[in-house]
Motif scaffolding. Structure first.
Motif, PDB file in Angstrom:
ATOM      1  N   PHE A  36       0.857  -1.183   0.000  1.00  0.00           N
ATOM      2  CA  PHE A  36       0.000   0.000   0.000  1.00  0.00           C
ATOM      3  C   PHE A  36       0.891   1.230   0.000  1.00  0.00           C
ATOM      4  O   PHE A  36       1.659   1.462   0.941  1.00  0.00           O
ATOM      5  CB  PHE A  36      -0.927  -0.026   1.218  1.00  0.00           C
ATOM      6  N   ASP A  37       0.794   2.023  -1.073  1.00  0.00           N
ATOM      7  CA  ASP A  37       1.644   3.197  -1.273  1.00  0.00           C
ATOM      8  C   ASP A  37       0.921   4.475  -0.873  1.00  0.00           C
ATOM      9  O   ASP A  37      -0.312   4.538  -0.861  1.00  0.00           O
ATOM     10  CB  ASP A  37       2.057   3.306  -2.745  1.00  0.00           C
ATOM     11  N   ASP A  38       1.698   5.512  -0.615  1.00  0.00           N
ATOM     12  CA  ASP A  38       1.195   6.858  -0.335  1.00  0.00           C
ATOM     13  C   ASP A  38       0.166   6.890   0.793  1.00  0.00           C
ATOM     14  O   ASP A  38      -0.851   7.566   0.703  1.00  0.00           O
ATOM     15  CB  ASP A  38       0.615   7.483  -1.610  1.00  0.00           C
ATOM     16  N   VAL A  39       0.433   6.171   1.861  1.00  0.00           N
ATOM     17  CA  VAL A  39      -0.440   6.179   3.031  1.00  0.00           C
ATOM     18  C   VAL A  39      -0.015   7.350   3.904  1.00  0.00           C
ATOM     19  O   VAL A  39       1.159   7.493   4.244  1.00  0.00           O
ATOM     20  CB  VAL A  39      -0.332   4.852   3.809  1.00  0.00           C
ATOM     21  N   ALA A  40      -0.961   8.206   4.264  1.00  0.00           N
ATOM     22  CA  ALA A  40      -0.651   9.412   5.038  1.00  0.00           C
ATOM     23  C   ALA A  40      -0.868   9.191   6.530  1.00  0.00           C
ATOM     24  O   ALA A  40      -1.807   8.514   6.945  1.00  0.00           O
ATOM     25  CB  ALA A  40      -1.515  10.570   4.559  1.00  0.00           C
ATOM     26  N   ALA A  53      -5.607   6.581   8.931  1.00  0.00           N
ATOM     27  CA  ALA A  53      -7.031   6.285   8.752  1.00  0.00           C
ATOM     28  C   ALA A  53      -7.290   5.468   7.490  1.00  0.00           C
ATOM     29  O   ALA A  53      -8.289   4.759   7.405  1.00  0.00           O
ATOM     30  CB  ALA A  53      -7.824   7.581   8.718  1.00  0.00           C
ATOM     31  N   ALA A  54      -6.398   5.542   6.510  1.00  0.00           N
ATOM     32  CA  ALA A  54      -6.592   4.812   5.252  1.00  0.00           C
ATOM     33  C   ALA A  54      -6.393   3.312   5.410  1.00  0.00           C
ATOM     34  O   ALA A  54      -6.836   2.533   4.558  1.00  0.00           O
ATOM     35  CB  ALA A  54      -5.628   5.348   4.195  1.00  0.00           C
ATOM     36  N   LEU A  55      -5.754   2.880   6.470  1.00  0.00           N
ATOM     37  CA  LEU A  55      -5.514   1.452   6.675  1.00  0.00           C
ATOM     38  C   LEU A  55      -6.678   0.842   7.452  1.00  0.00           C
ATOM     39  O   LEU A  55      -6.825   1.061   8.645  1.00  0.00           O
ATOM     40  CB  LEU A  55      -4.199   1.232   7.433  1.00  0.00           C
ATOM     41  N   VAL A  56      -7.502   0.076   6.740  1.00  0.00           N
ATOM     42  CA  VAL A  56      -8.699  -0.518   7.351  1.00  0.00           C
ATOM     43  C   VAL A  56      -8.641  -2.046   7.343  1.00  0.00           C
ATOM     44  O   VAL A  56      -9.657  -2.698   7.537  1.00  0.00           O
ATOM     45  CB  VAL A  56      -9.965  -0.031   6.623  1.00  0.00           C
ATOM     46  N   GLN A  57      -7.460  -2.599   7.136  1.00  0.00           N
ATOM     47  CA  GLN A  57      -7.306  -4.051   7.095  1.00  0.00           C
ATOM     48  C   GLN A  57      -7.531  -4.646   8.486  1.00  0.00           C
ATOM     49  O   GLN A  57      -7.550  -3.938   9.492  1.00  0.00           O
ATOM     50  CB  GLN A  57      -5.903  -4.430   6.583  1.00  0.00           C
ATOM     51  N   GLU A 105       4.083  10.565   4.528  1.00  0.00           N
ATOM     52  CA  GLU A 105       3.560   9.407   3.813  1.00  0.00           C
ATOM     53  C   GLU A 105       4.545   8.254   3.850  1.00  0.00           C
ATOM     54  O   GLU A 105       5.759   8.448   3.947  1.00  0.00           O
ATOM     55  CB  GLU A 105       3.236   9.781   2.363  1.00  0.00           C
ATOM     56  N   PHE A 106       4.002   7.045   3.745  1.00  0.00           N
ATOM     57  CA  PHE A 106       4.813   5.841   3.779  1.00  0.00           C
ATOM     58  C   PHE A 106       4.212   4.768   2.890  1.00  0.00           C
ATOM     59  O   PHE A 106       3.065   4.847   2.484  1.00  0.00           O
ATOM     60  CB  PHE A 106       4.979   5.318   5.211  1.00  0.00           C
ATOM     61  N   THR A 107       5.029   3.777   2.602  1.00  0.00           N
ATOM     62  CA  THR A 107       4.593   2.565   1.913  1.00  0.00           C
ATOM     63  C   THR A 107       4.673   1.447   2.927  1.00  0.00           C
ATOM     64  O   THR A 107       5.652   1.350   3.669  1.00  0.00           O
ATOM     65  CB  THR A 107       5.519   2.269   0.711  1.00  0.00           C
TER      66      THR A 107
END
Length: 148
Positions: A36-40, A53-57, A105-107
């Motif tokens: 997962f790229d460009d996670v803020a 917040a974008a990580l919902v796994q 941001e991170f991957t």
């Protein structure tokens, strides 16, 4: 002399967990769908924890995975091992080198604990390349086999 080579151990140690590294030539898992790229970063309480917040796994999805900073002060540092993941919070095994800011941001790549059922079979659908011996009997199993 030439006999020295015959005295060296050249076999694998038996173990219940997979000995391959996720994504290597023996594991053969394609990491692209699990990256997962460009996670803020939405918040950070300390240098070990990052909330995104974008990580919902599911919980533990990224545990044993890798996090690589792509922006911010930590960009360009070596990847960080992920210790745990739950409810959008990523906990790193080592602290970030520089302070983590909101918006960095991170991957991140999913992790693998080397378990046959939870990882190879269910998460990565890769049981044919499992590199462990899940059915290896323990000492107790061997001792109790002769009991009546």
């Amino acid at each position: 002399d030439l006999r020295q080579a015959l005295q060296q151990n050249s076999t694998w140690s038996l173990q219940p967990a997979c000995r391959w590294r996720l994504g290597d030539a023996r594991c053969t898992v394609d990491l692209a769908p699990f990256t997962f790229d460009d996670v803020a970063v939405t918040s950070s309480a300390n240098p070990y924890e990052v909330t995104a917040a974008a990580l919902v796994q599911a919980d533990d999805y990224f545990a044993e995975g890798l996090l690589t900073w792509t922006t911010g002060d930590n960009a360009g540092t070596p990847p960080f091992k992920v210790r745990s993941f739950a409810a959008g919070v990523v906990t790193l095994a080592e602290p970030a080198i520089y302070p983590i800011e909101v918006g960095d941001e991170f991957t991140i790549v999913a992790g693998c604990h080397g378990r046959w059922d939870a990882d190879c079979r269910d998460k990565f659908d890769n049981i044919l390349n499992f590199g462990g011996e899940k059915d290896k009997p323990t000492r107790d199993d061997l001792i109790s086999a002769g009991e009546v």
